[in-house]
Scaffold this motif. Structure first.
Motif, PDB file in Angstrom:
ATOM      1  N   GLY A   8       0.729  -1.215  -0.028  1.00  0.00           N
ATOM      2  CA  GLY A   8       0.023  -0.070   0.153  1.00  0.00           C
ATOM      3  C   GLY A   8       0.998   1.389  -0.197  1.00  0.00           C
ATOM      4  O   GLY A   8       0.482   2.235  -0.363  1.00  0.00           O
ATOM      5  N   SER A   9       2.181   0.949   0.341  1.00  0.00           N
ATOM      6  CA  SER A   9       3.019   2.382   0.283  1.00  0.00           C
ATOM      7  C   SER A   9       3.301   2.973  -0.826  1.00  0.00           C
ATOM      8  O   SER A   9       3.438   4.145  -1.102  1.00  0.00           O
ATOM      9  CB  SER A   9       4.405   1.880   1.137  1.00  0.00           C
ATOM     10  N   ASN A  10       3.158   2.034  -1.879  1.00  0.00           N
ATOM     11  CA  ASN A  10       3.142   2.515  -3.248  1.00  0.00           C
ATOM     12  C   ASN A  10       1.898   3.523  -3.760  1.00  0.00           C
ATOM     13  O   ASN A  10       2.099   4.156  -4.734  1.00  0.00           O
ATOM     14  CB  ASN A  10       3.273   1.671  -4.426  1.00  0.00           C
ATOM     15  N   LEU A  11       0.979   3.340  -2.846  1.00  0.00           N
ATOM     16  CA  LEU A  11      -0.405   4.436  -3.330  1.00  0.00           C
ATOM     17  C   LEU A  11       0.065   6.001  -2.906  1.00  0.00           C
ATOM     18  O   LEU A  11      -0.966   6.483  -3.256  1.00  0.00           O
ATOM     19  CB  LEU A  11      -1.206   3.720  -2.678  1.00  0.00           C
ATOM     20  N   LYS A  12       1.123   6.013  -2.117  1.00  0.00           N
ATOM     21  CA  LYS A  12       0.898   7.264  -1.381  1.00  0.00           C
ATOM     22  C   LYS A  12       1.349   8.596  -2.257  1.00  0.00           C
ATOM     23  O   LYS A  12       1.124   9.530  -2.069  1.00  0.00           O
ATOM     24  CB  LYS A  12       1.828   7.207  -0.243  1.00  0.00           C
ATOM     25  N   ASP A  13       1.828   8.225  -3.554  1.00  0.00           N
ATOM     26  CA  ASP A  13       2.231   9.202  -4.476  1.00  0.00           C
ATOM     27  C   ASP A  13       2.189   8.863  -5.777  1.00  0.00           C
ATOM     28  O   ASP A  13       1.998   7.804  -6.242  1.00  0.00           O
ATOM     29  CB  ASP A  13       3.730   9.854  -4.228  1.00  0.00           C
ATOM     30  N   ILE A  14       2.072   9.819  -6.810  1.00  0.00           N
ATOM     31  CA  ILE A  14       1.923   9.546  -8.417  1.00  0.00           C
ATOM     32  C   ILE A  14       2.936   8.651  -8.668  1.00  0.00           C
ATOM     33  O   ILE A  14       2.507   7.807  -9.461  1.00  0.00           O
ATOM     34  CB  ILE A  14       1.905  10.895  -8.917  1.00  0.00           C
ATOM     35  N   ASP A  15       3.960   8.687  -8.316  1.00  0.00           N
ATOM     36  CA  ASP A  15       5.142   8.162  -8.846  1.00  0.00           C
ATOM     37  C   ASP A  15       5.015   6.343  -8.674  1.00  0.00           C
ATOM     38  O   ASP A  15       4.876   5.486  -9.245  1.00  0.00           O
ATOM     39  CB  ASP A  15       6.568   8.249  -8.144  1.00  0.00           C
ATOM     40  N   GLY A  16       4.579   6.246  -7.115  1.00  0.00           N
ATOM     41  CA  GLY A  16       4.175   4.726  -6.813  1.00  0.00           C
ATOM     42  C   GLY A  16       2.882   4.230  -7.482  1.00  0.00           C
ATOM     43  O   GLY A  16       3.091   3.110  -7.969  1.00  0.00           O
ATOM     44  N   ALA A  59       2.603  -2.219 -13.760  1.00  0.00           N
ATOM     45  CA  ALA A  59       2.754  -3.649 -13.336  1.00  0.00           C
ATOM     46  C   ALA A  59       1.438  -4.248 -13.745  1.00  0.00           C
ATOM     47  O   ALA A  59       1.371  -5.025 -14.614  1.00  0.00           O
ATOM     48  CB  ALA A  59       3.111  -3.888 -12.126  1.00  0.00           C
ATOM     49  N   ILE A  60       0.482  -3.617 -13.361  1.00  0.00           N
ATOM     50  CA  ILE A  60      -0.973  -4.302 -13.731  1.00  0.00           C
ATOM     51  C   ILE A  60      -1.199  -4.243 -15.225  1.00  0.00           C
ATOM     52  O   ILE A  60      -1.661  -5.291 -15.787  1.00  0.00           O
ATOM     53  CB  ILE A  60      -2.112  -3.444 -13.147  1.00  0.00           C
ATOM     54  N   LYS A  61      -1.022  -3.410 -16.006  1.00  0.00           N
ATOM     55  CA  LYS A  61      -1.061  -3.376 -17.489  1.00  0.00           C
ATOM     56  C   LYS A  61      -0.181  -4.363 -18.307  1.00  0.00           C
ATOM     57  O   LYS A  61      -0.474  -5.008 -19.220  1.00  0.00           O
ATOM     58  CB  LYS A  61      -0.857  -2.028 -17.962  1.00  0.00           C
ATOM     59  N   SER A  62       0.966  -4.459 -17.376  1.00  0.00           N
ATOM     60  CA  SER A  62       1.892  -5.506 -18.132  1.00  0.00           C
ATOM     61  C   SER A  62       1.305  -6.943 -18.372  1.00  0.00           C
ATOM     62  O   SER A  62       1.633  -7.686 -19.118  1.00  0.00           O
ATOM     63  CB  SER A  62       3.358  -5.749 -17.382  1.00  0.00           C
ATOM     64  N   TYR A  63       0.359  -7.309 -17.407  1.00  0.00           N
ATOM     65  CA  TYR A  63      -0.101  -8.813 -17.381  1.00  0.00           C
ATOM     66  C   TYR A  63      -1.308  -8.700 -18.570  1.00  0.00           C
ATOM     67  O   TYR A  63      -1.248 -10.212 -19.019  1.00  0.00           O
ATOM     68  CB  TYR A  63      -0.749  -9.100 -16.054  1.00  0.00           C
ATOM     69  N   ASN A  64      -1.714  -7.829 -18.960  1.00  0.00           N
ATOM     70  CA  ASN A  64      -2.616  -7.877 -20.128  1.00  0.00           C
ATOM     71  C   ASN A  64      -3.841  -8.963 -20.031  1.00  0.00           C
ATOM     72  O   ASN A  64      -4.112  -9.705 -20.840  1.00  0.00           O
ATOM     73  CB  ASN A  64      -1.742  -8.240 -21.548  1.00  0.00           C
ATOM     74  N   LEU A 109       4.409 -11.101  -6.203  1.00  0.00           N
ATOM     75  CA  LEU A 109       4.792 -10.278  -5.061  1.00  0.00           C
ATOM     76  C   LEU A 109       5.483  -9.041  -5.420  1.00  0.00           C
ATOM     77  O   LEU A 109       6.796  -9.416  -5.717  1.00  0.00           O
ATOM     78  CB  LEU A 109       5.241 -10.772  -3.655  1.00  0.00           C
ATOM     79  N   TRP A 110       4.998  -7.796  -5.649  1.00  0.00           N
ATOM     80  CA  TRP A 110       5.921  -6.398  -6.256  1.00  0.00           C
ATOM     81  C   TRP A 110       6.268  -6.013  -4.914  1.00  0.00           C
ATOM     82  O   TRP A 110       5.611  -5.405  -3.935  1.00  0.00           O
ATOM     83  CB  TRP A 110       4.873  -5.873  -6.964  1.00  0.00           C
ATOM     84  N   LYS A 111       7.487  -5.852  -4.661  1.00  0.00           N
ATOM     85  CA  LYS A 111       8.287  -5.264  -3.543  1.00  0.00           C
ATOM     86  C   LYS A 111       9.153  -4.261  -3.940  1.00  0.00           C
ATOM     87  O   LYS A 111       9.633  -4.222  -4.839  1.00  0.00           O
ATOM     88  CB  LYS A 111       8.734  -6.310  -2.791  1.00  0.00           C
ATOM     89  N   ASN A 147      10.524  -6.583  -8.557  1.00  0.00           N
ATOM     90  CA  ASN A 147      10.855  -5.018  -8.152  1.00  0.00           C
ATOM     91  C   ASN A 147       9.857  -3.803  -8.461  1.00  0.00           C
ATOM     92  O   ASN A 147       9.914  -4.038  -9.837  1.00  0.00           O
ATOM     93  CB  ASN A 147      12.198  -4.548  -8.392  1.00  0.00           C
ATOM     94  N   ILE A 148       9.019  -3.522  -7.599  1.00  0.00           N
ATOM     95  CA  ILE A 148       8.142  -2.402  -8.033  1.00  0.00           C
ATOM     96  C   ILE A 148       8.685  -1.268  -8.900  1.00  0.00           C
ATOM     97  O   ILE A 148       7.990  -0.736  -9.772  1.00  0.00           O
ATOM     98  CB  ILE A 148       7.204  -2.010  -7.070  1.00  0.00           C
ATOM     99  N   ASP A 149       9.999  -1.059  -8.602  1.00  0.00           N
ATOM    100  CA  ASP A 149      10.746   0.205  -9.037  1.00  0.00           C
ATOM    101  C   ASP A 149      11.029  -0.095 -10.687  1.00  0.00           C
ATOM    102  O   ASP A 149      11.304   1.040 -11.384  1.00  0.00           O
ATOM    103  CB  ASP A 149      11.719   0.505  -8.301  1.00  0.00           C
ATOM    104  N   ASP A 150      11.018  -1.205 -11.147  1.00  0.00           N
ATOM    105  CA  ASP A 150      11.191  -1.782 -12.473  1.00  0.00           C
ATOM    106  C   ASP A 150       9.904  -2.153 -13.270  1.00  0.00           C
ATOM    107  O   ASP A 150      10.240  -2.638 -14.397  1.00  0.00           O
ATOM    108  CB  ASP A 150      12.254  -2.604 -12.429  1.00  0.00           C
ATOM    109  N   SER A 151       8.932  -1.782 -12.576  1.00  0.00           N
ATOM    110  CA  SER A 151       7.597  -2.352 -13.270  1.00  0.00           C
ATOM    111  C   SER A 151       7.389  -1.739 -14.785  1.00  0.00           C
ATOM    112  O   SER A 151       6.656  -2.433 -15.561  1.00  0.00           O
ATOM    113  CB  SER A 151       6.448  -2.179 -12.492  1.00  0.00           C
ATOM    114  N   VAL A 152       8.056  -0.590 -14.963  1.00  0.00           N
ATOM    115  CA  VAL A 152       7.768  -0.206 -16.295  1.00  0.00           C
ATOM    116  C   VAL A 152       8.468  -1.086 -17.464  1.00  0.00           C
ATOM    117  O   VAL A 152       8.102  -0.880 -18.644  1.00  0.00           O
ATOM    118  CB  VAL A 152       8.152   1.515 -16.425  1.00  0.00           C
ATOM    119  N   LYS A 153       9.601  -1.497 -17.025  1.00  0.00           N
ATOM    120  CA  LYS A 153      10.034  -2.372 -17.774  1.00  0.00           C
ATOM    121  C   LYS A 153       9.385  -3.799 -18.135  1.00  0.00           C
ATOM    122  O   LYS A 153      10.128  -4.694 -18.587  1.00  0.00           O
ATOM    123  CB  LYS A 153      11.620  -2.601 -17.319  1.00  0.00           C
TER     124      LYS A 153
END
Ligand code: ASP
Ligand code: MG
Length: 465
Positions: free
Chosen positions: A10-18, A25-30, A224-226, A283-289
């Protein structure tokens, strides 16, 4: 389409970046997903603290409630543009916040908190996260439904604060209540007892709830995205050149988590072992990849050359030592003591006995209370009870540990080279882990030495590349 269960912090929800990282990540699964979400960083602690203050009538209830309300509202105002969605969100947020306020007010008046209410209140960290995520997904035009564990039937054994999911009972209801072609957002960390009470699954338990739901759905995977780089051969804060572990067995991952690795809740593998559902750490920080699992935990046993895959440690252990001549051989002493600890709700992490001492390993926080309850019983045969604090438990983990000779000798020779004194050793309790206790001041040196002993080749190869 097969179910995929994914968990986000849930910590990733606190700002736009997260939020963007979660969306990527969600979109990558299609494909539709079952998404489990935990509380915003620190929210669970804040709720527990608020309960403590409310009991003493020292809680600034309005201030507390408006802080939580504003945190969630600001998240949505910063990330959602659609006015209609914002208004809908505000309405539902008020409903949940008012319930929370009512619970805290009740505690303030009665001056105590029944266990069921404690669990219910702490579940609000996750309930508010799932509301926020639901609206973020709506705004991103990802069709989904928010469902609660109590609605879908994530049934537990009813133990407050630290419940176990009853997989048999949960299986049928969860399968009946979810369908494969829809995306769901589900708050983690709790389930519901057969009596309809909210029961928490232990601190950090969202990983475990995600695993239980994955098992009930017979999902193809649990992701698990961490914000970590996967499981490593040691804590990188202590060992700078720790290496990534590509794959672990369920048992290895569970032992590493039990002995201090913060990557995953120790009970996460439990529901998945029989079904052989893989857990992947990303790693959530790399989810765009895209989807790039760092460590995969599954049933494939791989014995590494050198056996040890990782060294972990924990400072959250203490020893309750029951001394007396013959305590190890006299019947009933251990049973009586552990029965008292059980009555007091104290979890025993390990027991190591000898002829003159019974060493009970407990969480550091339980030590004083544990001494009190055993002392009070005045058990015949115990002449003295002492507690050891400021200790660290060090665990070396790897498949093949008990079936290969010379591993323990290498560990202890490495530690002895630095003149470090080892207290208690436990070998053989698990097939994949051995652990021992050192003084907390020696912790870092111990981890470094063992790592050096077992990873020297890898480190050398890495440097050569
Ligand atoms: N929010 C809960 C906790 O902090 C559960 C979790 O984060 O997984 O313990
Ligand atoms: Mg947490």
């Amino acid at each position: 389409m097969a179910y995929k269960v994914v968990k986000f912090g849930g910590s990733n929800l606190k700002d736009i970046d997260g939020i963007n990282k979660i969306l990527a990540a969600i979109k990558s699964y299609n494909q539709p997903l079952v998404i489990i979400i935990s509380a915003f960083y620190g929210n669970t602690d804040k709720l527990a603290h608020a309960i403590g203050r409310a009991i003493k009538d020292k809680l600034d209830l309005d201030g507390f409630i408006s802080d939580i309300y504003n945190q969630k509202l600001n998240t949505i105002l910063n990330s959602v543009s659609d006015e209609k969605l914002i208004n809908e969100f505000k309405k539902e947020l008020k409903v949940r916040i008012n319930k929370l306020k009512g619970f805290l007010l009740g505690i303030k008046y009665i001056g105590e908190v029944p266990p069921s209410l404690y669990d219910e209140i702490l579940s609000y960290g996750e309930r508010l996260s799932s509301l926020v995520l639901y609206y973020i997904l709506q705004n991103a035009q990802i069709e989904c439904q928010e469902v609660f564990p109590e609605e879908i039937g994530l049934i537990t054994d009813g133990e407050f604060k630290n419940a176990t999911v009853n997989l048999e009972l949960s299986n049928a209801s969860i399968q009946k209540n979810l369908c494969e072609n829809k995306t769901y957002v589900i708050p983690g960390f709790y389930g519901v007892s057969l009596k309809g009470k909210i029961t928490l699954l232990g601190r950090g338990g969202t990983d475990y709830s995600a695993a239980a739901i994955a098992a009930c759905l017979n999902a193809v995977l649990l992701d698990l995205w961490k914000d970590v780089k996967g499981f490593l051969s040691a804590d990188p804060k202590i060992v700078q050149n720790a290496v990534k572990i590509d794959s672990l067995t369920y048992a290895e991952a569970a032992e590493l988590a039990y002995f201090g690795s913060k990557i995953l809740h120790p009970r996460t593998p439990e529901p998945l072992i029989n079904l052989k559902i893989p857990i992947r750490i990303l790693n959530i920080d790399d989810s765009v990849k895209g989807i790039n699992p760092l460590t995969i935990i599954n049933g494939k046993e791989t014995v590494k050359e050198g056996i040890i895959k990782s060294v972990s440690y924990s400072d959250n252990f203490g020893i309750l030592r029951l001394l007396g001549s013959g305590v190890g051989i006299k019947p009933g002493i251990l049973a009586k003591s552990t029965a008292e600890l059980d009555k007091a709700g104290i979890n025993i992490k390990s027991v190591i006995t000898s002829q003159t001492a019974i060493n009970i390993l407990l969480s550091q926080d339980d030590l004083i209370e544990a001494k009190k309850v055993v002392d009070k019983e005045d058990i015949r045969g115990i002449s003295k009870i002492i507690v050891s604090e400021n200790i660290s438990i060090i665990a070396a983990v790897g498949e093949g540990l008990t079936s290969h000779h010379g591993i323990a000798a290498r560990i202890f020779t490495a530690v002895a080279r630095k003149g470090i004194n080892i207290n208690i050793i436990c070998f053989g309790a698990s097939d994949v882990a051995m652990y021992f206790i050192v003084n907390q001041n020696d912790r870092d040196e111990t981890v470094k030495e063992i790592h050096k002993e077992f990873f020297i080749n890898e480190l050398c190869c890495n440097t050569c590349i």
